[in-house]
Structure formats: C-alpha cells, structure tokens
Write a protein that holds these residues in place. Sequence first.
Motif, PDB file in Angstrom:
ATOM      1  N   GLU A 158       0.831  -1.207   0.000  1.00  0.00           N
ATOM      2  CA  GLU A 158       0.000   0.000   0.000  1.00  0.00           C
ATOM      3  C   GLU A 158       0.863   1.253   0.000  1.00  0.00           C
ATOM      4  OE1 GLU A 158      -3.228   0.139   2.772  1.00  0.00           O
ATOM      5  OE2 GLU A 158      -3.558  -2.025   2.626  1.00  0.00           O
ATOM      6  N   LEU A 159       1.927   1.225   0.764  1.00  0.00           N
ATOM      7  CA  LEU A 159       2.842   2.367   0.770  1.00  0.00           C
ATOM      8  C   LEU A 159       3.414   2.600  -0.621  1.00  0.00           C
ATOM      9  CD1 LEU A 159       4.511   4.569   2.091  1.00  0.00           C
ATOM     10  CD2 LEU A 159       6.100   2.803   2.914  1.00  0.00           C
ATOM     11  N   ALA A 160       3.816   1.522  -1.295  1.00  0.00           N
ATOM     12  CA  ALA A 160       4.359   1.650  -2.650  1.00  0.00           C
ATOM     13  C   ALA A 160       3.318   2.211  -3.612  1.00  0.00           C
ATOM     14  CB  ALA A 160       4.858   0.286  -3.137  1.00  0.00           C
ATOM     15  N   THR A 161       2.057   1.806  -3.454  1.00  0.00           N
ATOM     16  CA  THR A 161       0.984   2.309  -4.313  1.00  0.00           C
ATOM     17  C   THR A 161       0.780   3.802  -4.116  1.00  0.00           C
ATOM     18  OG1 THR A 161      -0.142   0.160  -4.312  1.00  0.00           O
ATOM     19  CG2 THR A 161      -1.469   2.104  -4.848  1.00  0.00           C
ATOM     20  N   VAL A 162       0.808   4.254  -2.867  1.00  0.00           N
ATOM     21  CA  VAL A 162       0.649   5.687  -2.578  1.00  0.00           C
ATOM     22  C   VAL A 162       1.793   6.485  -3.195  1.00  0.00           C
ATOM     23  CG1 VAL A 162       0.686   7.407  -0.722  1.00  0.00           C
ATOM     24  CG2 VAL A 162      -0.695   5.335  -0.477  1.00  0.00           C
ATOM     25  N   VAL A 163       3.003   5.991  -3.041  1.00  0.00           N
ATOM     26  CA  VAL A 163       4.161   6.699  -3.599  1.00  0.00           C
ATOM     27  C   VAL A 163       4.069   6.758  -5.116  1.00  0.00           C
ATOM     28  CG1 VAL A 163       6.669   6.656  -3.865  1.00  0.00           C
ATOM     29  CG2 VAL A 163       5.640   6.125  -1.635  1.00  0.00           C
ATOM     30  N   ALA A 164       3.704   5.653  -5.754  1.00  0.00           N
ATOM     31  CA  ALA A 164       3.605   5.616  -7.215  1.00  0.00           C
ATOM     32  C   ALA A 164       2.530   6.562  -7.736  1.00  0.00           C
ATOM     33  CB  ALA A 164       3.334   4.192  -7.679  1.00  0.00           C
ATOM     34  N   ALA A 165       1.441   6.702  -6.977  1.00  0.00           N
ATOM     35  CA  ALA A 165       0.346   7.561  -7.409  1.00  0.00           C
ATOM     36  C   ALA A 165       0.677   9.045  -7.255  1.00  0.00           C
ATOM     37  CB  ALA A 165      -0.916   7.231  -6.617  1.00  0.00           C
ATOM     38  N   HIS A 166       1.713   9.346  -6.467  1.00  0.00           N
ATOM     39  CA  HIS A 166       2.062  10.747  -6.207  1.00  0.00           C
ATOM     40  C   HIS A 166       3.570  10.943  -6.351  1.00  0.00           C
ATOM     41  CE1 HIS A 166      -2.007  11.426  -4.538  1.00  0.00           C
ATOM     42  NE2 HIS A 166      -1.866  10.241  -3.998  1.00  0.00           N
ATOM     43  N   GLU A 167       4.126  10.380  -7.416  1.00  0.00           N
ATOM     44  CA  GLU A 167       5.577  10.341  -7.555  1.00  0.00           C
ATOM     45  C   GLU A 167       6.226  11.714  -7.635  1.00  0.00           C
ATOM     46  OE1 GLU A 167       6.451   8.092 -10.995  1.00  0.00           O
ATOM     47  OE2 GLU A 167       5.383   9.408 -12.390  1.00  0.00           O
ATOM     48  N   SER A 168       5.477  12.736  -8.007  1.00  0.00           N
ATOM     49  CA  SER A 168       6.067  14.071  -8.094  1.00  0.00           C
ATOM     50  C   SER A 168       6.120  14.777  -6.743  1.00  0.00           C
ATOM     51  CB  SER A 168       5.278  14.937  -9.078  1.00  0.00           C
ATOM     52  OG  SER A 168       3.951  15.134  -8.629  1.00  0.00           O
ATOM     53  N   SER A 169       5.395  14.256  -5.766  1.00  0.00           N
ATOM     54  CA  SER A 169       5.332  14.948  -4.476  1.00  0.00           C
ATOM     55  C   SER A 169       5.530  13.999  -3.294  1.00  0.00           C
ATOM     56  CB  SER A 169       3.979  15.652  -4.316  1.00  0.00           C
ATOM     57  OG  SER A 169       2.904  14.741  -4.478  1.00  0.00           O
TER      58      SER A 169
END
Length: 363
Positions: A158-169
């Motif tokens: 889930e952490l990886a999914t959140v990071v991937a969805a907001h990779e610019s920030s």
Amino acid sequence: MATYPLRISRRRQECDDTASLWLDVPKDLVSAFSYRPGQFLTVETGTGEARVARQYSLSSTPGKDSGLRITVKRIDGGRVSGWLVDRVQEGDLVDVQAPRGRFFKEMEEPHHAILLAAGSGIAPILPIGRWLLESGRGHRVTFVYGNRTPDAVILGEELATVVAAHESSCTAEHVMSRADDGWTGPRGRVDRAYIVRRFAEWQAMSTLPLVVYMCGPEAFMDAAESAFLTLGVPEAQIHRESFDMVLEDDLGEPGLVVTGMAEPGEEGDTARIVAVVGGEEYEADWQEGEDILSALLRTGADVPFSCQEGTCSSCISKLTEGRVEVRPGVLQTLRQSDLDEGLVLACLSHPKTRSIRIDFDEI
C-alpha cells in the motif's frame, strides 16, 4: 465509555506477528465512528475484573477506505494483541470504543511532511501521508520507514501504491537494520545519526515549511525528536504517537496549571466537576486526593478511559471552565502547546477551583 460490537469483515496477515483487521460499521453508527487520520480505536475483551482495553491506530484512511481497519502487531505477553492476531477471525464480533486521539493536526497551508515510522508505527503514518497527498493543498510527503528485514515490512504494498500515485510529491525511504546481502537500500536504524545525515537532502526537496510526524518505540522517537530539534525544527512542528509509554514517577515534581478556555473559575475548595460526553452532562462532587477521571468514574459517568496512568490518551479532554493542576508526566503524551489550548488528560489532572467544566467531545 460505551463500546460497540463491530463485525470483522476481513483479515489479512501482514507478516508472522502482524495482522490487519477490517471492521464493518452499521449505518446507525456511521456518525459515531467517523474519524480523522491518525486516530485510534480502543478494543476491549474479557469480562468483569478481567476485562482489558488496548489502543490500536486506524490504518485506514477516512473517506478513502470502506470500513475501519486496524493493523495489530503481537506483543510478547499481550493479551489483546495476541488474541487479535492469532484468534480473531472473519465474522467475529469485537467490542470497540468510538475513535479518539489528536495525533494529526490539519494544515491549511502546504507543508513538507517528514513521516517517520518503525515497525507497526506505520499504521497511523500511512493514512496521514495519504490524506495529505490527496487533500489538494499542495503538501509534499517523505516517508521514512525502519524495519529489521524486508519481510518485516507492514503495509508495504500500500505504501508503494501511494508513492507511485504521487511520484512528483512523495518519496519513501526503507531502512533495514538486519537485512541480508540481497538488500540494496539504506542499512542501519532511523536514529539521530541517520536523520542528521539525511536532513539537508530532505530540506532540498522543497521550500515548504517542515512538519514531522513519527510513531514507533519510545527510544526511536526520543532520538528522532532530539535530532530534529537540534537541526532547528520547532517543537510545535514535531508530533509523536505511541501506546507503550511508561509514566515516570513524577509525584515529587511541581504540577502544571491549565486554565479553562472560556472561564478561569473562582478560587476556593473544589465542590463540583461537570463533564460533557457524547452531548450529555455528568456531574461529580470531588473528593480530596482524587484525579478528575476517578471522580467521574466513581459517580458512573460514561467517560472514555483505558490505562488510567497517562499512557494511552483515551481520557484526553478540553478544560473549558476552571483551573486544574496536571502532573508533569503529561508532557510525555501532550505538548505544552496542547495544555495552552486547554487540553488535559483527566487521569493526571486535579481541580484547583471551586468548579470545573471539562469537555470530552471538544477534541
């Protein structure tokens, strides 16, 4: 405090000693179980004098996930954590209190949030990060997550999914203290040295003001807080959450005085305590030597509580009228800025004016 039987709709084993449990909330309890990021549920089990209660952070994100989710790590000798991780199954009913806690403080202006977690401390940290990223207010988030080995990581996908969805920030740093040769990321602990070494790069990621949230063992948070303070981060911008603190013996130290936000109260022998809980008022006559929580419980007031020693923050409340003296150990749980806002823990507080009014709803 009232408890409600909620049904476990789903469970997932995160790793050997940790499980996530989803709880269904009936339609007539949706309002009672509305929550903010970083809040916790109090879970009760047992009967009579053997009944025990423990607090577990909500690892779900309000408005984003259906139902409530807690992520529980089994503690050696832990009656409740062992029961939840090893025995509770889908379809079982679990007695819980409504969400509580003030770990997360909403920010209107954009910030760069450094979110530190160790082990199961990721439970409140992940939804706080997701909430900030999806708020539309321009926050930047840096997750820093320490574990022993990669197979001990909790909510990693889930952490990886959140990071991937907001990779610019958003970025995430996984730090392993006992990984084998196959691990290519940072090694060691998220300790004072690590934070000092990484701080300049974190600052360079954004010109936004920094805010820090952390959850994990006390030694981990003590070291992190010390590092950030040394590096110039204001204490008011550092927030920590834990349920395994042990209140030090502070009985010989002078108490801290907190004054009601609406009315300072009249000096004199205390005669009356009024508490607001769930929109109802309860009244207690104070007896010499009692803390506020004990006085209210003695008269049958339905106030939230658990540990009764200042470690869980279940009895956090707002003093609106009068003046109280709070044991200095409260600063292991609350900040001086919280006391300045009238926030107290009822189990550590004693009235100092003829009457006081304390509100458990205004948090």
